[in-house]
Design a protein around this motif. Structure first.
Motif, PDB file in Angstrom:
ATOM      1  N   MET A   1     -34.953  33.259 -31.717  1.00  0.00           N
ATOM      2  CA  MET A   1     -34.058  33.393 -30.550  1.00  0.00           C
ATOM      3  C   MET A   1     -33.040  34.261 -30.676  1.00  0.00           C
ATOM      4  O   MET A   1     -32.128  34.066 -31.465  1.00  0.00           O
ATOM      5  CB  MET A   1     -33.542  31.820 -30.194  1.00  0.00           C
TER       6      MET A   1
ATOM      7  N   ASP B   1     -29.689  36.128 -29.982  1.00  0.00           N
ATOM      8  CA  ASP B   1     -28.110  35.813 -29.693  1.00  0.00           C
ATOM      9  C   ASP B   1     -27.718  36.472 -28.372  1.00  0.00           C
ATOM     10  O   ASP B   1     -26.942  35.928 -27.636  1.00  0.00           O
ATOM     11  CB  ASP B   1     -27.287  36.187 -30.796  1.00  0.00           C
TER      12      ASP B   1
ATOM     13  N   LEU C   1     -29.028  38.694 -24.749  1.00  0.00           N
ATOM     14  CA  LEU C   1     -30.217  39.273 -24.013  1.00  0.00           C
ATOM     15  C   LEU C   1     -29.788  40.724 -23.661  1.00  0.00           C
ATOM     16  O   LEU C   1     -30.550  41.402 -23.081  1.00  0.00           O
ATOM     17  CB  LEU C   1     -30.471  38.411 -22.803  1.00  0.00           C
TER      18      LEU C   1
ATOM     19  N   ASN D   1     -28.708  28.568 -18.578  1.00  0.00           N
ATOM     20  CA  ASN D   1     -29.782  28.730 -19.534  1.00  0.00           C
ATOM     21  C   ASN D   1     -31.098  29.185 -18.729  1.00  0.00           C
ATOM     22  O   ASN D   1     -32.039  28.666 -19.267  1.00  0.00           O
ATOM     23  CB  ASN D   1     -29.828  27.584 -20.635  1.00  0.00           C
TER      24      ASN D   1
ATOM     25  N   TRP E   1     -33.337  31.177 -20.604  1.00  0.00           N
ATOM     26  CA  TRP E   1     -33.942  30.590 -21.751  1.00  0.00           C
ATOM     27  C   TRP E   1     -34.062  31.776 -23.257  1.00  0.00           C
ATOM     28  O   TRP E   1     -35.455  31.775 -23.474  1.00  0.00           O
ATOM     29  CB  TRP E   1     -35.193  29.618 -21.557  1.00  0.00           C
ATOM     30  N   SER E   2     -33.427  32.459 -23.278  1.00  0.00           N
ATOM     31  CA  SER E   2     -33.462  33.506 -24.235  1.00  0.00           C
ATOM     32  C   SER E   2     -34.674  34.542 -24.057  1.00  0.00           C
ATOM     33  O   SER E   2     -35.209  35.284 -24.813  1.00  0.00           O
ATOM     34  CB  SER E   2     -33.604  33.008 -25.631  1.00  0.00           C
TER      35      SER E   2
ATOM     36  N   LYS F   1     -37.417  33.612 -22.718  1.00  0.00           N
ATOM     37  CA  LYS F   1     -38.753  32.797 -22.724  1.00  0.00           C
ATOM     38  C   LYS F   1     -39.391  33.264 -21.354  1.00  0.00           C
ATOM     39  O   LYS F   1     -40.734  32.525 -21.343  1.00  0.00           O
ATOM     40  CB  LYS F   1     -38.553  31.732 -23.494  1.00  0.00           C
TER      41      LYS F   1
ATOM     42  N   ASP G   1     -27.119  33.414 -20.782  1.00  0.00           N
ATOM     43  CA  ASP G   1     -28.333  33.146 -20.827  1.00  0.00           C
ATOM     44  C   ASP G   1     -29.084  32.815 -19.703  1.00  0.00           C
ATOM     45  O   ASP G   1     -30.121  32.043 -19.393  1.00  0.00           O
ATOM     46  CB  ASP G   1     -28.643  31.906 -21.950  1.00  0.00           C
TER      47      ASP G   1
END
Length: 213
Positions: free
Chosen positions: A1, A3, A5, A164, A167-168, A170, A204
């Motif tokens: 994941m 840190d 983006l 979030n 979500w990193s 995803k 995030d």
């Protein structure tokens, strides 16, 4: 994941170019890092100052937070609220509640904050009130249920902020039920004619939703 983006240097530049949080919140960050597990759950300056700015503009009298952790975002929200505002925080971690309350007791804005221990979905069933502002930042598997409950409780013109939501990254290539939940919620919000929203690529991912009717 990952840190970051975005490019880490750009993230750092955005951080130092944003006005600092109050000294008590900086102390809370340090204490969380030293004493609590999963300190990365803190909202941090960019999200915290975004919340404070939105609340200062909206001036909500009744606000809700789902997922308080050690109280950084709660104090950020309370800072922007009117003096007679009420912020209800839902949290399931007794140690986090005790930790946060110590900082609430020292803050000039702490009297606005009421913490309720227990599952947020159970707590929401007991609340008979109309919300002006909400911040959702708890377990992602329940985000759809949180959002639908909170949306129903929010007055027209009220704001709902969800953290979030990238979500990193995803959500671009979903691989799990959590990813699928966030993708579906982002889709549902964007397609809903009864709300308007803006998806901010802050940290995030922060989805800011305004209920129209």
């Amino acid at each position: 994941m990952p840190d970051f983006l975005v490019n880490e240097a750009i993230e750092d530049y955005a951080f130092i170019s944003t006005g600092a949080e109050p000294a008590l919140l900086q102390e809370l960050i340090d204490a969380t890092n030293e004493n609590m597990g999963w300190p990365q759950k803190l909202s941090g300056r960019l999200v915290g100052r975004t919340l404070k700015m939105l609340v200062a503009l909206a001036q909500p009298k009744v606000a809700l937070e789902i997922g308080m952790f050690t109280g950084y975002s709660a104090l950020s929200i309370a800072e922007g609220m009117p003096d007679d505002g009420r912020l209800i925080c839902c949290e399931t971690n007794p140690r986090a509640i005790e930790f946060a309350q110590g900082f609430f007791d020292r803050s000039e804005h702490g009297h606005k904050i009421e913490v309720i221990f227990g599952r947020a979905l159970d707590t929401l069933e007991t609340l008979d009130l109309e919300l002006d502002f909400s911040f959702i930042d708890a377990d992602k598997r329940s985000y759809l249920e949180y959002y639908e409950r909170v949306r129903a409780m929010t007055r027209p013109g009220g704001l709902i902020v969800l953290d979030n939501m990238l979500w990193s990254g995803k959500v671009i290539q979903p691989e799990s039920d959590i990813d699928d939940t966030l993708v579906e919620l982002n889709r549902r919000i964007a397609a809903d004619p009864d709300v308007e929203n803006i998806f901010l690529t802050v940290r995030d991912g922060v989805n800011v939703v305004r209920k129209l009717r």
